[in-house]
Design an enzyme around this catalytic site. Sequence first.
Site, PDB file in Angstrom:
ATOM      1  N   SER A   1       5.241  -6.796   1.856  1.00 35.19           N
ATOM      2  CA  SER A   1       6.595  -8.171   1.803  1.00 35.19           C
ATOM      3  C   SER A   1       7.674  -7.115   2.060  1.00 35.19           C
ATOM      4  O   SER A   1       7.908  -6.910   2.913  1.00 35.19           O
ATOM      5  CB  SER A   1       6.148  -8.224   0.231  1.00 35.19           C
ATOM      6  OG  SER A   1       7.234  -9.668   0.333  1.00 35.19           O
TER       7      SER A   1
ATOM      8  N   ASP B   1       7.038  -9.129   5.829  1.00 38.74           N
ATOM      9  CA  ASP B   1       5.484  -9.816   5.965  1.00 38.74           C
ATOM     10  C   ASP B   1       5.818 -11.814   6.533  1.00 38.74           C
ATOM     11  O   ASP B   1       4.628 -12.218   6.092  1.00 38.74           O
ATOM     12  CB  ASP B   1       4.522  -9.964   4.715  1.00 38.74           C
ATOM     13  CG  ASP B   1       4.797 -10.765   3.581  1.00 38.74           C
ATOM     14  OD1 ASP B   1       6.029 -10.904   3.488  1.00 38.74           O
ATOM     15  OD2 ASP B   1       3.822 -11.427   3.493  1.00 38.74           O
TER      16      ASP B   1
ATOM     17  N   ASP C   1       7.238 -14.021   4.815  1.00 38.89           N
ATOM     18  CA  ASP C   1       6.486 -15.005   4.347  1.00 38.89           C
ATOM     19  C   ASP C   1       7.782 -16.094   3.446  1.00 38.89           C
ATOM     20  O   ASP C   1       7.951 -16.588   2.424  1.00 38.89           O
ATOM     21  CB  ASP C   1       5.392 -14.748   2.718  1.00 38.89           C
ATOM     22  CG  ASP C   1       5.838 -14.097   1.610  1.00 38.89           C
ATOM     23  OD1 ASP C   1       6.843 -13.385   2.136  1.00 38.89           O
ATOM     24  OD2 ASP C   1       5.340 -13.978   1.058  1.00 38.89           O
TER      25      ASP C   1
ATOM     26  N   THR D   1       6.669  -7.601  -9.878  1.00 42.98           N
ATOM     27  CA  THR D   1       6.167  -6.196  -9.012  1.00 42.98           C
ATOM     28  C   THR D   1       6.931  -4.852  -9.192  1.00 42.98           C
ATOM     29  O   THR D   1       6.412  -3.851  -8.501  1.00 42.98           O
ATOM     30  CB  THR D   1       6.797  -6.216  -7.137  1.00 42.98           C
ATOM     31  OG1 THR D   1       8.155  -7.282  -7.605  1.00 42.98           O
ATOM     32  CG2 THR D   1       5.798  -7.843  -7.438  1.00 42.98           C
TER      33      THR D   1
END
Length: 560
Positions: free
Chosen positions: A81, A302, A304, A526
């Site tokens: 991402s 990515d 999103d 993350t």
Amino acid sequence: MSNPARASINAAHEHGVLLQSLEAAADKYPKPEGVTYGYGTAGFRTLAERLPSVIFRVALLAVLRSKRLDGATIGVMVTASHNPEADNGVKLVDPSGEMLEQAWEAHATALSNCPSTSSLISTFTSLAAHMHVDLAAPASVVFARDTRPSGPALIDALQAGLGAFGSSVKTLDLGVTTTPILHYVVKATNDKTGTYGAPTIEGYYKKTAAAFKQLVGNRAPLDPLYVDCANGVGALALAQLSEHLHDLITFHPLNADVFKPGALNYQAGADFVKTKQALPPSIAAAGILADETKRGCSFDGDADRIVYYYLQQGKTFRLLDGDKIAVMVAMFLGEMVKKAKLEGDNELKVGVVQTAYANGSSTKFIKSRNIPVTCVSTGVKHLHHAAQRYDIGVYFEANGHGTVLFSPSALSTLHSATPDSPDAAKAVSYLLAFSELINQAVGDAISDMLLVEAVLAHRGWGAPEWDAGYEDLPNRLVKVEVPDRTMFVATDAERKLASPPGLQEQIDAEVRKVDMGRSFVRPSGTEDCVRVYAEAATTAQADTLASTVSDLVRNAAGVL
């Protein structure tokens, strides 16, 4: 020998062959020593060089998941991402197009941390036996990756794991595409009614473009839109989308150098814009948004996430983030529901789901318009599940990740509605078109961009008119690196700290010192860090509060 006995011997032989195949393949992807993996909100995510063994094991879990669900198609997306280009990651997608069922996250973590091939095979077969999964049963897996240079090698590891099962596993490689498109293809593939859309990348574009055309109608052509693609896969998707929209709207792609080494997410993209609260340097230097009537938006790596922005009077940066998107969309859909005159048992309830990162002004503004708001912990799975409790649930994180969910009963009500006027009939048709435009499986920068553009077109607004609804409280988001993020335990939808002891009381004391203050601390899901959020009545107070709370965190972690 009887037929049942012969069948049993054959099954045992095939099982033995499978285990030998898995063992031989797994030996090529040993787990690195001294590394511990965890499947979190974004799946697995770390330096790409640490991931081959993880990707191989994810393949095994994807097959197990598919076989457990009677051969339903499971998705695997290789992406990190908005992370730097050196990172990569992987996550699984369930048949509904949603994130992997939470109970299975522990299985992913367990498999990824098996120290040897023998322990991996033992853990895998134990899981299969515990779940009563027939390893000879058919399975189906579809996969894709983003543009990271580490992607091809990691896909090789994935295919090695899938290939070890032989002909019992059907696979489909979508190549390089966005994360949301993979989610769409998974959902469409498993839709047995055939009404969701063609289970292909082309099917995604056709469905999305058709709904957008219906919503925009004779309002086209819309004003051009400048799109920062973060030098990622969104640039490729935007080009493909443009071919289907023709003259409805013109996109000007920026930061679209997909193949330039080191460019992905570097000083570009939604995360950069939201964190820095500024234009990407390349866009600022070009001066292309100097006219207030021009608007821009940024995808992440990515595609999103999406955030919008413009320059007030051609000078002052104004961010239109996930909060601003949620407010505008929820209010518009609420008005459409009223115009549709769906009453009694057919009345539809529109609600908004936010996280603690939502600006306090947005929450206050939504509630003042009698739209219910639910606050949940950070993470798509929490937002998605809470949004499902509404007939029409709007969820967006402040970072720009979000979507709108129409419940099955809401769609049934709209499809069976008998409007009593042309205006009501038009409102019903628009609501149905929005349900087709929106990628309801997951947050999607492409479909969310078209959602925003459709609402702006209906309102006759530009960015300044959209921005005028309410004024964000000044806020700051700070990343604080700590030796052990697990010592920080959040509670109350991540608005309070349960641990370390006494830290929350110190934060509360600092918050009371500023006007309209609010601050919270949460460990990243993350990265190896803690995130500090602060907002207050003035920029100076927000900066001071963020700095003070960051120092409290460092002191508690023993690094100050």
